[in-house]
Design a protein around this motif. Structure first.
Motif, PDB file in Angstrom:
ATOM      1  N   ILE A  70      90.398 -57.976 -35.783  1.00 18.24           N
ATOM      2  CA  ILE A  70      89.277 -58.799 -36.263  1.00 18.24           C
ATOM      3  C   ILE A  70      89.597 -59.375 -37.636  1.00 18.24           C
ATOM      4  CG2 ILE A  70      86.882 -58.685 -37.126  1.00 18.24           C
ATOM      5  CD1 ILE A  70      86.906 -58.864 -34.138  1.00 18.24           C
ATOM      6  N   ARG A  71      90.139 -58.562 -38.524  1.00 18.50           N
ATOM      7  CA  ARG A  71      90.516 -59.062 -39.855  1.00 18.50           C
ATOM      8  C   ARG A  71      91.489 -60.232 -39.742  1.00 18.50           C
ATOM      9  NH1 ARG A  71      91.566 -53.212 -42.633  1.00 18.50           N
ATOM     10  NH2 ARG A  71      89.447 -52.848 -43.415  1.00 18.50           N
ATOM     11  N   ARG A  72      92.519 -60.076 -38.898  1.00 18.30           N
ATOM     12  CA  ARG A  72      93.509 -61.150 -38.738  1.00 18.30           C
ATOM     13  C   ARG A  72      92.875 -62.393 -38.121  1.00 18.30           C
ATOM     14  NH1 ARG A  72      98.882 -59.359 -35.774  1.00 18.30           N
ATOM     15  NH2 ARG A  72      97.366 -59.086 -34.117  1.00 18.30           N
ATOM     16  N   GLY A  73      92.081 -62.191 -37.086  1.00 20.63           N
ATOM     17  CA  GLY A  73      91.471 -63.327 -36.414  1.00 20.63           C
ATOM     18  C   GLY A  73      90.495 -64.088 -37.291  1.00 20.63           C
ATOM     19  N   MET A  74      89.668 -63.368 -38.005  1.00 26.26           N
ATOM     20  CA  MET A  74      88.668 -64.037 -38.845  1.00 26.26           C
ATOM     21  C   MET A  74      89.298 -64.707 -40.063  1.00 26.26           C
ATOM     22  SD  MET A  74      85.905 -63.938 -37.190  1.00 26.26           S
ATOM     23  CE  MET A  74      84.706 -64.421 -38.429  1.00 26.26           C
ATOM     24  N   ALA A  75      90.501 -64.282 -40.448  1.00 27.99           N
ATOM     25  CA  ALA A  75      91.210 -64.927 -41.561  1.00 27.99           C
ATOM     26  C   ALA A  75      91.621 -66.356 -41.206  1.00 27.99           C
ATOM     27  CB  ALA A  75      92.422 -64.101 -41.966  1.00 27.99           C
ATOM     28  N   LEU A  76      91.574 -66.714 -39.931  1.00 24.33           N
ATOM     29  CA  LEU A  76      91.903 -68.074 -39.505  1.00 24.33           C
ATOM     30  C   LEU A  76      90.808 -69.069 -39.879  1.00 24.33           C
ATOM     31  CD1 LEU A  76      93.226 -67.240 -35.911  1.00 24.33           C
ATOM     32  CD2 LEU A  76      94.606 -67.817 -37.930  1.00 24.33           C
ATOM     33  N   PHE A  77      89.655 -68.555 -40.337  1.00 26.63           N
ATOM     34  CA  PHE A  77      88.497 -69.409 -40.600  1.00 26.63           C
ATOM     35  C   PHE A  77      87.939 -69.167 -42.003  1.00 26.63           C
ATOM     36  CE2 PHE A  77      88.502 -68.051 -36.116  1.00 26.63           C
ATOM     37  CZ  PHE A  77      88.872 -69.257 -35.546  1.00 26.63           C
ATOM     38  N   ASP A  78      87.467 -70.253 -42.636  1.00 30.06           N
ATOM     39  CA  ASP A  78      86.791 -70.123 -43.930  1.00 30.06           C
ATOM     40  C   ASP A  78      85.338 -69.701 -43.757  1.00 30.06           C
ATOM     41  OD1 ASP A  78      88.955 -70.715 -45.563  1.00 30.06           O
ATOM     42  OD2 ASP A  78      88.459 -72.850 -45.728  1.00 30.06           O
ATOM     43  N   ARG A  79      84.686 -70.237 -42.724  1.00 29.03           N
ATOM     44  CA  ARG A  79      83.281 -69.915 -42.464  1.00 29.03           C
ATOM     45  C   ARG A  79      83.051 -69.942 -40.955  1.00 29.03           C
ATOM     46  NH1 ARG A  79      83.595 -73.764 -46.050  1.00 29.03           N
ATOM     47  NH2 ARG A  79      82.646 -75.434 -44.856  1.00 29.03           N
ATOM     48  N   THR A  80      82.062 -69.166 -40.511  1.00 24.23           N
ATOM     49  CA  THR A  80      81.737 -69.110 -39.083  1.00 24.23           C
ATOM     50  C   THR A  80      80.245 -68.904 -38.884  1.00 24.23           C
ATOM     51  OG1 THR A  80      82.071 -66.715 -38.974  1.00 24.23           O
ATOM     52  CG2 THR A  80      83.986 -68.090 -38.465  1.00 24.23           C
ATOM     53  N   VAL A  81      79.791 -69.262 -37.697  1.00 20.91           N
ATOM     54  CA  VAL A  81      78.453 -68.906 -37.229  1.00 20.91           C
ATOM     55  C   VAL A  81      78.602 -68.528 -35.758  1.00 20.91           C
ATOM     56  CG1 VAL A  81      76.110 -69.683 -36.735  1.00 20.91           C
ATOM     57  CG2 VAL A  81      77.240 -70.417 -38.844  1.00 20.91           C
ATOM     58  N   HIS A  82      78.206 -67.298 -35.427  1.00 18.79           N
ATOM     59  CA  HIS A  82      78.279 -66.792 -34.053  1.00 18.79           C
ATOM     60  C   HIS A  82      76.868 -66.561 -33.532  1.00 18.79           C
ATOM     61  CE1 HIS A  82      82.281 -65.793 -35.588  1.00 18.79           C
ATOM     62  NE2 HIS A  82      82.676 -65.794 -34.323  1.00 18.79           N
ATOM     63  N   LEU A  83      76.582 -67.091 -32.349  1.00 22.55           N
ATOM     64  CA  LEU A  83      75.274 -66.924 -31.732  1.00 22.55           C
ATOM     65  C   LEU A  83      75.435 -66.358 -30.330  1.00 22.55           C
ATOM     66  CD1 LEU A  83      73.748 -70.387 -32.682  1.00 22.55           C
ATOM     67  CD2 LEU A  83      73.315 -68.200 -33.804  1.00 22.55           C
ATOM     68  N   GLY A  84      74.655 -65.341 -30.020  1.00 26.49           N
ATOM     69  CA  GLY A  84      74.614 -64.783 -28.672  1.00 26.49           C
ATOM     70  C   GLY A  84      73.323 -65.207 -27.999  1.00 26.49           C
ATOM     71  N   ALA A  85      73.372 -65.387 -26.679  1.00 28.09           N
ATOM     72  CA  ALA A  85      72.173 -65.842 -25.972  1.00 28.09           C
ATOM     73  C   ALA A  85      72.152 -65.310 -24.550  1.00 28.09           C
ATOM     74  CB  ALA A  85      72.127 -67.367 -25.941  1.00 28.09           C
ATOM     75  N   ALA A  86      70.971 -65.322 -23.985  1.00 24.74           N
ATOM     76  CA  ALA A  86      70.732 -65.010 -22.574  1.00 24.74           C
ATOM     77  C   ALA A  86      71.308 -63.665 -22.140  1.00 24.74           C
ATOM     78  CB  ALA A  86      71.257 -66.139 -21.691  1.00 24.74           C
ATOM     79  N   PRO A  87      71.063 -62.605 -22.908  1.00 23.77           N
ATOM     80  CA  PRO A  87      71.628 -61.317 -22.498  1.00 23.77           C
ATOM     81  C   PRO A  87      70.910 -60.740 -21.279  1.00 23.77           C
ATOM     82  CG  PRO A  87      70.174 -61.004 -24.368  1.00 23.77           C
ATOM     83  CD  PRO A  87      70.269 -62.492 -24.129  1.00 23.77           C
ATOM     84  N   VAL A  88      71.697 -60.238 -20.363  1.00 23.96           N
ATOM     85  CA  VAL A  88      71.177 -59.489 -19.227  1.00 23.96           C
ATOM     86  C   VAL A  88      71.636 -58.056 -19.452  1.00 23.96           C
ATOM     87  CG1 VAL A  88      71.230 -59.156 -16.728  1.00 23.96           C
ATOM     88  CG2 VAL A  88      71.234 -61.479 -17.689  1.00 23.96           C
ATOM     89  N   ILE A  89      70.687 -57.167 -19.700  1.00 25.55           N
ATOM     90  CA  ILE A  89      70.991 -55.782 -20.061  1.00 25.55           C
ATOM     91  C   ILE A  89      70.701 -54.881 -18.868  1.00 25.55           C
ATOM     92  CG2 ILE A  89      70.431 -53.871 -21.614  1.00 25.55           C
ATOM     93  CD1 ILE A  89      69.463 -56.018 -23.647  1.00 25.55           C
TER      94      ILE A  89
END
Length: 163
Positions: A70-89
């Motif tokens: 995760i540290r390596r992957g997120m270093a590819l970006f300066d800023r992010t916004v992640h949204l989750g939707a429509a969860p079926v639990i």
């Protein structure tokens, strides 16, 4: 004499509580990606020790490996916004599975302001632990992208599936 209705009410209350706790955990997880604080406390707050995570930049096993990934992957970006939707639990005792959608917006690292957006399907498996629900396995399958993708370092190319 009212034992059966009380037991049913207790089961329903437990199911609602479990759903609320799982939803909260997954919402906090996505928000944490944007807050960009990835340390051991972060990893313990969301994942089991033996977690497996399948992401566009590769698959990892174990909480320590996930943290590094995760540290390596997120270093590819300066800023992010992640949204989750429509969860079926779906809950089965101390295990749960959540299927949903994820929209991820990224500004590439390096100050270019280049935008990369992806949408996909998620599948998350969770287990109830003494500390609450934790993610034991997750998979993000990107189904579409727009914009400039990040340049993934060469050493990742062998393990990273195509987006």
């Amino acid at each position: 004499m009212e034992i059966a209705p009380m037991q049913q009410m207790h089961r329903q209350l437990q199911a609602l509580t479990d759903r609320a706790e799982i939803t909260d955990l997954l919402d906090r997880y996505l928000r944490s990606l944007d807050e960009r604080v990835f340390d051991e406390a972060w990893a313990r707050a969301f994942h089991t020790e033996d977690v497996t995570a399948e992401m566009p930049i590769g698959t990892v096993r174990g909480r320590e490996a996930l943290l590094a990934h995760i540290r390596r992957g997120m270093a590819l970006f300066d800023r992010t916004v992640h949204l989750g939707a429509a969860p079926v639990i779906e809950i089965d005792g101390d295990r749960a599975t959540v299927s949903g959608a994820q929209l991820s917006t990224h500004i590439l690292a390096g100050g270019s302001e280049e935008l990369f957006v992806s949408g996909g399907r998620t599948r998350t498996e969770l287990v109830r632990t003494p500390d609450g629900w934790r993610i034991s396995a997750s998979a993000l399958h990107v189904t579409w992208t727009r914009g400039t993708p990040p340049r993934v370092p060469g050493e990742w190319a062998a393990t990273a599936p195509a987006a």
